[in-house]
Every structure is written in C-alpha cells, then in structure tokens.
Design a protein around this motif. Structure first.
Motif, PDB file in Angstrom:
ATOM      1  N   LEU A  23       0.865  -1.187   0.000  1.00  0.00           N
ATOM      2  CA  LEU A  23       0.000   0.000   0.000  1.00  0.00           C
ATOM      3  C   LEU A  23       0.896   1.231   0.000  1.00  0.00           C
ATOM      4  CD1 LEU A  23      -2.742   1.436   0.292  1.00  0.00           C
ATOM      5  CD2 LEU A  23      -2.530   1.140   2.772  1.00  0.00           C
ATOM      6  N   ASN A  24       0.691   2.106  -0.957  1.00  0.00           N
ATOM      7  CA  ASN A  24       1.542   3.284  -1.112  1.00  0.00           C
ATOM      8  C   ASN A  24       0.667   4.526  -1.223  1.00  0.00           C
ATOM      9  OD1 ASN A  24       4.325   1.875  -1.708  1.00  0.00           O
ATOM     10  ND2 ASN A  24       2.789   0.841  -2.967  1.00  0.00           N
ATOM     11  N   ILE A  25       0.872   5.467  -0.292  1.00  0.00           N
ATOM     12  CA  ILE A  25       0.066   6.685  -0.239  1.00  0.00           C
ATOM     13  C   ILE A  25       0.976   7.864  -0.555  1.00  0.00           C
ATOM     14  CG2 ILE A  25      -1.329   8.168   1.244  1.00  0.00           C
ATOM     15  CD1 ILE A  25      -2.144   5.593   2.754  1.00  0.00           C
ATOM     16  N   ILE A  26       0.552   8.696  -1.513  1.00  0.00           N
ATOM     17  CA  ILE A  26       1.389   9.793  -2.022  1.00  0.00           C
ATOM     18  C   ILE A  26       0.636  11.099  -1.866  1.00  0.00           C
ATOM     19  CG2 ILE A  26       2.619  10.677  -4.047  1.00  0.00           C
ATOM     20  CD1 ILE A  26       2.380   7.667  -5.081  1.00  0.00           C
ATOM     21  N   TYR A  27       1.257  12.060  -1.196  1.00  0.00           N
ATOM     22  CA  TYR A  27       0.649  13.378  -1.005  1.00  0.00           C
ATOM     23  C   TYR A  27       1.426  14.411  -1.809  1.00  0.00           C
ATOM     24  CZ  TYR A  27      -0.717  17.829   1.059  1.00  0.00           C
ATOM     25  OH  TYR A  27      -1.136  19.115   1.221  1.00  0.00           O
ATOM     26  N   GLY A  28       0.704  15.284  -2.461  1.00  0.00           N
ATOM     27  CA  GLY A  28       1.340  16.375  -3.188  1.00  0.00           C
ATOM     28  C   GLY A  28       0.314  17.434  -3.523  1.00  0.00           C
ATOM     29  N   ARG A  29       0.716  18.679  -3.458  1.00  0.00           N
ATOM     30  CA  ARG A  29      -0.209  19.751  -3.798  1.00  0.00           C
ATOM     31  C   ARG A  29      -0.524  19.730  -5.292  1.00  0.00           C
ATOM     32  NH1 ARG A  29       1.710  24.993  -0.161  1.00  0.00           N
ATOM     33  NH2 ARG A  29       1.405  23.996   1.888  1.00  0.00           N
ATOM     34  N   ASN A  30      -1.566  20.467  -5.656  1.00  0.00           N
ATOM     35  CA  ASN A  30      -1.922  20.538  -7.075  1.00  0.00           C
ATOM     36  C   ASN A  30      -0.738  21.045  -7.893  1.00  0.00           C
ATOM     37  OD1 ASN A  30      -4.535  19.576  -6.828  1.00  0.00           O
ATOM     38  ND2 ASN A  30      -5.362  21.603  -6.346  1.00  0.00           N
ATOM     39  N   TYR A  31      -0.566  20.472  -9.073  1.00  0.00           N
ATOM     40  CA  TYR A  31       0.503  20.833 -10.018  1.00  0.00           C
ATOM     41  C   TYR A  31       1.892  20.422  -9.528  1.00  0.00           C
ATOM     42  CZ  TYR A  31      -3.444  23.824 -11.198  1.00  0.00           C
ATOM     43  OH  TYR A  31      -4.700  24.287 -11.479  1.00  0.00           O
ATOM     44  N   LEU A  67      -1.116   1.417   8.685  1.00  0.00           N
ATOM     45  CA  LEU A  67      -0.184   1.739   9.765  1.00  0.00           C
ATOM     46  C   LEU A  67       0.854   0.654   9.979  1.00  0.00           C
ATOM     47  CD1 LEU A  67      -2.691   3.274  12.361  1.00  0.00           C
ATOM     48  CD2 LEU A  67      -1.295   4.438  10.644  1.00  0.00           C
ATOM     49  N   ASN A  68       0.816  -0.362   9.136  1.00  0.00           N
ATOM     50  CA  ASN A  68       1.794  -1.448   9.224  1.00  0.00           C
ATOM     51  C   ASN A  68       3.006  -1.074   8.375  1.00  0.00           C
ATOM     52  OD1 ASN A  68       3.309  -3.838   8.880  1.00  0.00           O
ATOM     53  ND2 ASN A  68       1.498  -5.105   9.201  1.00  0.00           N
ATOM     54  N   LYS A  69       4.149  -0.865   9.011  1.00  0.00           N
ATOM     55  CA  LYS A  69       5.337  -0.396   8.294  1.00  0.00           C
ATOM     56  C   LYS A  69       5.835  -1.404   7.258  1.00  0.00           C
ATOM     57  CE  LYS A  69       7.009   2.597  12.001  1.00  0.00           C
ATOM     58  NZ  LYS A  69       8.129   2.905  12.924  1.00  0.00           N
ATOM     59  N   LYS A  70       5.502  -2.677   7.452  1.00  0.00           N
ATOM     60  CA  LYS A  70       5.944  -3.689   6.488  1.00  0.00           C
ATOM     61  C   LYS A  70       5.061  -3.708   5.246  1.00  0.00           C
ATOM     62  CE  LYS A  70       8.033  -6.850   9.850  1.00  0.00           C
ATOM     63  NZ  LYS A  70       8.028  -8.223  10.390  1.00  0.00           N
ATOM     64  N   LYS A  71       3.839  -3.173   5.365  1.00  0.00           N
ATOM     65  CA  LYS A  71       2.892  -3.247   4.259  1.00  0.00           C
ATOM     66  C   LYS A  71       2.651  -1.896   3.588  1.00  0.00           C
ATOM     67  CE  LYS A  71       0.271  -7.214   6.027  1.00  0.00           C
ATOM     68  NZ  LYS A  71      -1.076  -7.708   6.425  1.00  0.00           N
ATOM     69  N   SER A  72       2.959  -0.789   4.260  1.00  0.00           N
ATOM     70  CA  SER A  72       2.600   0.524   3.724  1.00  0.00           C
ATOM     71  C   SER A  72       3.815   1.435   3.669  1.00  0.00           C
ATOM     72  CB  SER A  72       1.499   1.166   4.575  1.00  0.00           C
ATOM     73  OG  SER A  72       1.986   1.415   5.893  1.00  0.00           O
ATOM     74  N   GLN A  73       3.746   2.397   2.751  1.00  0.00           N
ATOM     75  CA  GLN A  73       4.800   3.400   2.604  1.00  0.00           C
ATOM     76  C   GLN A  73       4.132   4.725   2.231  1.00  0.00           C
ATOM     77  OE1 GLN A  73       7.785   4.117   3.696  1.00  0.00           O
ATOM     78  NE2 GLN A  73       8.922   2.630   2.459  1.00  0.00           N
ATOM     79  N   TYR A  74       4.652   5.818   2.779  1.00  0.00           N
ATOM     80  CA  TYR A  74       4.095   7.143   2.537  1.00  0.00           C
ATOM     81  C   TYR A  74       5.130   8.018   1.837  1.00  0.00           C
ATOM     82  CZ  TYR A  74       0.286   5.964   5.753  1.00  0.00           C
ATOM     83  OH  TYR A  74      -0.800   5.395   6.346  1.00  0.00           O
ATOM     84  N   PHE A  75       4.666   8.789   0.848  1.00  0.00           N
ATOM     85  CA  PHE A  75       5.559   9.644   0.065  1.00  0.00           C
ATOM     86  C   PHE A  75       4.974  11.051  -0.045  1.00  0.00           C
ATOM     87  CE2 PHE A  75       5.850   5.296  -1.376  1.00  0.00           C
ATOM     88  CZ  PHE A  75       7.211   5.057  -1.426  1.00  0.00           C
ATOM     89  N   ILE A  76       5.833  12.006  -0.320  1.00  0.00           N
ATOM     90  CA  ILE A  76       5.390  13.372  -0.566  1.00  0.00           C
ATOM     91  C   ILE A  76       6.111  13.909  -1.799  1.00  0.00           C
ATOM     92  CG2 ILE A  76       7.131  14.384   0.982  1.00  0.00           C
ATOM     93  CD1 ILE A  76       5.036  16.556   1.669  1.00  0.00           C
TER      94      ILE A  76
END
Length: 804
Positions: free
Chosen positions: A39-47, A647-656
């Motif tokens: 599971l990979n969640i990516i946050y970034g502002r518009n553009y 919230l499982n560090k082995k299954k998820s990663q967060y990016f910006i």
C-alpha cells in the motif's frame, strides 16, 4: 512480494521531473534506500506532479506513453531484478489499472463532450449458475423435442452415444492438451521459460509443430555427445578474427642447400704453405696474427724477431681471394642459421583462448607436435652449424655434408593443420549466431522428442483418434435431425452469450452510485447498439431520472468516473488477476461527505480481501497486488490512514511530492505529515527551516521565497486559536510579540509585502532580503517558545526535531 514494483529508478524530461533519481531522493532516517510496498500513499499539492507519475504507470497498462512529452525517459524496477522503461512497456507481464484524467478521457468521452458515449465493458454475470444449468438442460433435451419427427428413438440413442464418446474424447484431448501446455509454458519448467531454447513466445501451437517435426521418419534423435556439444556451443561468445601466422616461413631447405654447397666446395691456395695446410689451428692462428701485424709492425709481437720482407706476399698467396670469399660466405651462412635458430620458439603461437572451446583438443595436440618438432628442428640447425664452423676453421679441406632427419615437411604440416583450425574458427565466428540458433532448435526438438516418448504421445493420439472416429459416427447418426439440433444449439449459444453481459457493467456502476453515494437519480444505462442482436454490443449513457443527462457538475463527473473505474476492476480481463492499481487524486471537486464515501468504496471494494468458497470452506484472498493512491487533500489523506495495513510499516509506505519552481522531487513523507496530517505542522516546519537555513546556500532559496505566505498562513491559524476573542481593531501580532515592537513590525511587513505583489509589482524583480526572513523566522520561534514552551516542544517533536 512477487511481481511488485520496487521503485521508480529515474525520471527525466517528463513535465516537472527534470532528472529525478530514486537512489538519492528516497532515503530513510538510516540512509537506506526505501522501496514501494503493498500500500503506497502519495501526497502532493496541485501541479506538483502526481498525474505525471500516474501516466508512467498507465504507460505500463496501455503500452504507450503520451506523445506530448518530447523525449521522456524513465525506468521502474520490479522485485526479481526485471525493469521497464519507455522503450519496453509491453514486456513486464503485470496487469496494471490506472485511474487518472487520461483514463477518464479515453473511456468516458461523454464527460468531455456530451455528444460522445462511454465505453462499455463486460463483467461476469451474477446468474451464471442458473444459466449454466439451463444450458445443460437444453443439451440433455436435444432428443426430446424430436418426438414429432418420427426420429426420436434414433436421435435419442445417437445423442446419448455422442455425449459419452464426446466426453471421453474431450477429457482425453484436454488431458493431452494440458500436458502440452504445461511442457510449453509452465513457469520454471516449460520450454518457454528455458533460456537455452531461446523462445520467450513458445506456446502450445509451437510445441505441436515441433511434435510434427520429430515424429517424421526423417528426424534423427541427438546423441548424448551431440547434446553436450550443442550446450558448449550455446555458451560461446563471438571471438575476434584470428590473423594468419606470418612468421612461419621455414628457411631450412635454403640453409641446408647453401651449407652443402659451401662445405663441399673445393679451393686451392696459389702458393700453399704446407704447415698451414696440415695444421688448421695453426692456419687460424696465423690468419688472426696477420691482421694484428700487417702494415702495423716490423717485428713479431710474440717473439720480437724481425718479420721477413716476403712474409705478406707468401701469406697472400696462401690466403687467396677464393678462400676468403668462401670464408665470408660461411660466416654469412652461420648468421642465417643463428637467425633461423632464434625464430624457432616463435614460429607459431598457439593460443587456445583465441579459439572456441570445441577446438581445444585439436589445438593441444598441435601444440604438443609443434614442441617436439621445434626441438628436432633446432637440433638439425645445430648440426648444420657445426659442419659449417668446421669447414670455416679448415677452409682448404672440403667436407662431406651430412643431412639430419628432414622435418621441414612435418612442421609445415603442423602449420597447415593450424591454418585449417584457424579458418574454421573464423568461419564459426561469422556463422555463430546462425549455428547457435540451429543448436537451440535442435536441443528444443530433442527436448520435445524426449517428452513425447515419456508421455507415450503416440498411444495417446491413437486413443484420441479412435474416440474421434467414434464421435464422427455418432454425429452421422443424428444428421437426419440437423435443423432441430441447429435450433437447439442456437438457443444454447444465446444462453452462453448471457454469461458475459455488458449490461452488468452499468449495473455495477449504478450500485456504487446508489449504495455508496446515494445518487438515486443519476445512473449509467447500457444501451444495445442493434436492438435484438445479442452479439452487437452495448454503449453506456449517463441518465438523470431516466433521461440522458447533460451539463453534469464537476463533482458528478468525478463520481461517475471513479465509480466507472471501480466497476471496471471487475471486468473479465481484471477480476481475479490481482492487478497493480494506481488511483490519482479521485476526490477532485467533491465535498467532505463524498470524500469519505470514496475512501469507503476503496476500502470495501479494493483493500478488503475478497471472500470465496473452496470445498465448503470460506476463504479470503487479496483483490490487488499493489495499490498506489495519490491525493492533494489532507482530509482524504487522513481517511487513507484508516485503511487496513496503512499503519503497518511492512505493508505501507508514505511519500510526498515537493515542487520547487519548475522541478519536483519525490521523498518519503515527513513524520509530522504522516503522523498528524495537518498543514499547520507543515507551515511550522517551513518557518523552522528558514530560521536555521544557511543564507549562502542556494538549496534553501525556496524556503525564503515562500516564507511570506507560509508565515502569514501559520500566524493566522496560530493567533486565531491563541486569541479567539473578537476585538475591534485587534492587532494580534502586537499582542503576540508584546514589547518587541521591532519583531511585530518586521513580521507584519514580510507577511503583507512578500506574500502579495499588488501595487508594488517591482518587488517581483528584486532579490529577496534573506537576512530579514531569517531574523523574522527566529523571532516567531523564540516568541512561541517564550509564550508556550509545551506547545513549542510538541511542534518541534512533530517535525522530528529534538528540543535542546
């Protein structure tokens, strides 16, 4: 994680990604290179570049990259070591599904142009079991409708017999087909996956062709020795061309001929001195002494006596011109012998490394022969040399020339054999690719030959052919009832066509719209292209209250598009195949309730494992291999953290994704955003960075240029909650900074002048006063710490800074 994408190694010349390198940007606190997870969640502002990333993944799905990029470059790595680039988009073997604006444009053209339609898709019907039962019933009744034809008994008997024979035939054929398919392309063991056969597209059709080849009488099975040689050939790499040896030219015959001539040549002195003729050593001594005395001394250097006046005349008559010419010729010949003798070790350099491995044995044999013959050749030259020296030392005495064993021909034969091997090796270089292709084909046919012998393919085919003949006979028995049988088959075909119903795709979209979002009036309608023709296909149309809808709002377009994408994950090409899914910012123009419903739909229909029954036992399986979700919305980001495994560090990663001017970079999401999900912490972090940045460092210019906006937004939020009471003409900055009027005034100036350009446009072309920014940032931090040390400490912890 088999089949997973590990990382985006690099992105060049794609929109805001100028030269992104994963290995330098994606490092954790321990400086280890991070990787994508399930599971990979990516946050970034518009553009900031979220959609550009989604286009890279969509290129893996469609096999093409947008032609709007002039010269894009990217590379993705999969676990197992394989990669995919802009040049190899169709060979990765993964099923990828991407939701982004390109997906909407390609599939839901109605949203862009209300005169267009929406692509239809088929999902497996929900009533398959009933349909299959009905089909089976009609097949069993093929004979029962013939009662009025007068052929009931004959047709019923033929049908039952045909069923039995056809089942046996199909079972046997399927069994054999399964063996062929497994041998052709089973993972790890199939011919398709064996690199030595060199055919990544090998399939059942090709193995059948090979079987046809090896079962012909003209095919000869390979011996174990041939198999070994072919394997050796496949391991060969192309060699450089071996040049012809230019140093071998033997001089033995010329030397021997010349030696015989000179050694046996007869000469006489004009007036010989008897003593010198008798004693060759004395003659040599006199000849040497002559060179030390004539025209140099009047007395003998040995005894001191006067030299006779006629001495030189006598010696000239003894050592005449003929003898001196012979002596010179002998000396010249000795030089030739020495030069030839020196050439012997280098006559022929045999280097096995220049040749292919199959020449090793022959080369070793030649090298051994060459060594023995070279030694004999040297001995022969030494024998000639001794005879020449003997004649030179006794110049007036002819000798009989004695020849040694003649080995020149033997040496030339070795050279000829070497040249044959050299030419053959060079020819092999020119034809290596073709020879290796033939070797692969031969080994593949040998593998197929061994396989059909192991499974007794001939016996299997005989049984199938017998069953096929019996089936033909059974079919002939019912030919008299062809018309009615055809009608029944048409009915069966019609029922089978309903197994995959495109109308179910529209129904699934409507289920999502109604059950998750509560849009009872808005729906998707499947319209048959040619009414009454089940094979003609469908088109989808958006309706509102059962009428074609126009002028959809942006929110409605977003909902329909996302529901369409979610439903399409259940089409017949995707469902059950655990795709890699990328969802790009799905909550555009949606209110808070709809944002939560989008999260709920993702959670229920993608992340939550699918339940199924296996031998009466209820089991669960994942619906996806990897999931990527990007968003610009902090509320949606907050919901995504609730997903199972988030919230499982082995299954998820967060990016910006951070954009500075015209260039974006991808990094791991900072702790304050990952843990707290609030812009307030982000703005505090920007002020902290400005206060502690090095002024002379170019890399920090973005925090200075953005400081005015960041400080204004942060202080608006901070001071609102600190001083929530509404007071007329309230100067919250003055209340916050207290007696420090300079800090208050400086902060107010920066907040207003450097976050706006209205009225003072010339400021946009002047450099930023960096010391002013840094001083103001320090004022703000110091005052927060002074006013509320507990909150200041908590803010520092939220951005990963220990309070000193």
């Amino acid at each position: 994680m088999s089949g997973h994408i590990k990382k985006i190694d690099s992105i060049k010349s794609m929109a805001v990604y100028d030269d992104f390198q994963w290995s330098s940007s994606m490092r954790d606190a321990g400086n280890n290179i991070a990787e994508f997870k399930k599971l990979n969640i990516i946050y970034g502002r518009n553009y900031s570049g979220k959609t550009t990333l989604s286009r890279i993944f969509r290129a893996l799905e469609t096999g093409t990259i947008s032609d709007k990029y002039s010269s894009p470059e990217f590379q993705l790595s999969f676990d197992g070591g394989s990669t995919a680039t802009q040049r190899s988009l169709s060979n990765h073997g993964r099923i990828v599904r991407v939701f982004n604006e390109d997906f909407v444009r390609d599939n839901l053209r109605f949203i862009v142009d209300d005169e267009q339609t929406i692509n239809s898709f088929a999902i497996l019907g929900e009533d398959n079991t009933k349909l299959e039962e009905e089909i089976e019933k009609h097949e069993a009744e093929l004979g029962s409708e013939e009662d009025k034809s007068g052929l009931l008994g004959e047709l019923l008997g033929a049908e039952e017999k045909l069923k039995g024979v056809q089942k046996d035939h199909d079972d046997k054929s399927s069994e054999l087909e399964g063996k062929l398919r497994e041998k052709a392309n089973k993972a790890d063991t199939g011919i398709k996956h064996n690199k030595r056969f060199g055919d990544a597209n090998y399939n059942v059709s090709k193995i059948k062709t090979d079987i046809s080849t090896v079962t012909k009488g003209t095919y000869s099975p390979l011996t174990d020795e041939q198999v070994g040689k072919f394997h050796d050939l496949l391991r060969e790499e192309p060699r450089s061309e071996i040049p012809e040896s230019s140093t071998f030219n033997l001089q033995y015959s010329a030397i021997a001929s010349k030696a015989k001539e000179l050694i046996e040549k007869k000469i006489q002195a004009s007036a010989p001195i008897q003593e010198l003729l008798i004693d060759a050593a004395l003659a040599s001594w006199v000849r040497t002494g002559r060179g030390h005395h004539q025209e140099k001394r009047d007395k003998c250097a040995f005894c001191g006596s006067d030299l006779p006046e006629d001495l030189w005349e006598k010696l000239d008559k003894h050592f005449n011109q003929e003898s001196e010419e012979l002596r010179q010729a002998l000396e010249t010949l000795l030089g030739s012998i020495e030069r030839e003798r020196a050439r012997v070790p280098n006559l022929l350099k045999i280097k096995n490394s220049d040749f292919y491995s199959n020449f090793t044995a022959d080369l070793d044999s030649l090298a051994e022969q060459l060594s023995t013959l070279s030694e004999s050749y040297s001995q022969s030259l030494d024998s000639i040399k001794e005879q020449v020296e003997k004649r030179r030392d006794d110049i007036f005495t002819p000798l009989e020339f004695k020849t040694s064993e003649f080995i020149e021909d033997a040496l030339n034969a070795v050279r000829d054999s070497y040249e044959e091997l050299r030419n053959e090796s060079n020819r092999l270089t020119a034809s290596l690719s073709a020879d290796q292709s033939e070797a692969r084909a031969a080994l593949r046919l040998h593998e197929v030959y061994t396989f059909i012998n192991d499974i007794k393919y001939g016996d299997e085919c005989t049984v199938i052919e017998t069953l096929n003949e019996a089936m033909g006979e059974a079919k002939e028995a019912k030919n008299t009832a062809t018309e009615k049988v055809d009608e029944k088959r048409e009915k069966i075909a019609e029922l089978k066509a309903q197994l995959k119903d495109e109308s179910k795709g529209a129904d699934r979209v409507n289920d999502y719209l109604n059950n998750f979002f509560g849009h009872q009036s808005l729906s998707l309608k499947a319209i048959e292209e040619n009414l009454g023709d089940a094979s003609s296909g469908y088109r989808f149309e958006v309706t509102r209250n059962n009428k074609k809808a126009f002028h959809l709002s942006e929110g409605e377009c977003s909902l329909i598009a996302f529901c369409y994408f979610m439903a399409k994950l259940e089409d017949i090409e995707t469902k059950g195949n655990q795709p890699i899914i990328w969802i790009d910012d799905p909550i555009s123009s949606l209110d808070a309730n709809h944002i939560f419903f989008v999260y709920s739909l993702i959670n229920a229909e993608i992340v939550t494992p699918e339940k199924y029954e296996d031998d009466g036992e209820i089991k669960a399986r994942d619906r996806f291999k990897q999931l990527f979700i990007s968003t610009h919305n902090l509320d949606f980001l907050k919901y995504l953290k609730r997903l199972p495994g988030a919230l499982n560090k082995k299954k998820s990663q967060y990016f910006i994704i951070n954009r500075t001017d015209q260039v974006s970079d991808i990094t791991l999401m900072p702790r304050y955003l990952k843990d707290y999900v609030t812009e307030f912490n982000f703005l505090f972090h920007q002020i902290y960075k400005c206060a502690h940045a090095q002024i002379e460092c170019d890399e920090n210019h973005d925090c200075y240029y953005n400081f005015g906006n960041n400080a204004r937004k942060f202080l608006e939020a901070f001071l609102y909650y600190k001083y929530p009471n509404a007071v007329e003409n309230d100067d919250k900055l003055a209340r916050f900074f207290g007696d420090d009027a300079l800090a208050s005034s400086l902060t107010d100036r920066i907040n207003n002048e450097f976050s706006h350009l209205a009225g003072v446009f010339e400021r946009s072309i002047l450099p930023i006063d960096v010391p002013e920014m840094k001083t103001t940032a320090s004022f703000i931090l110091r005052k927060i710490e002074e006013k509320d040390p507990d909150q200041y400490s908590a803010l520092l912890q939220s951005i990963g800074v220990e309070n000193a």
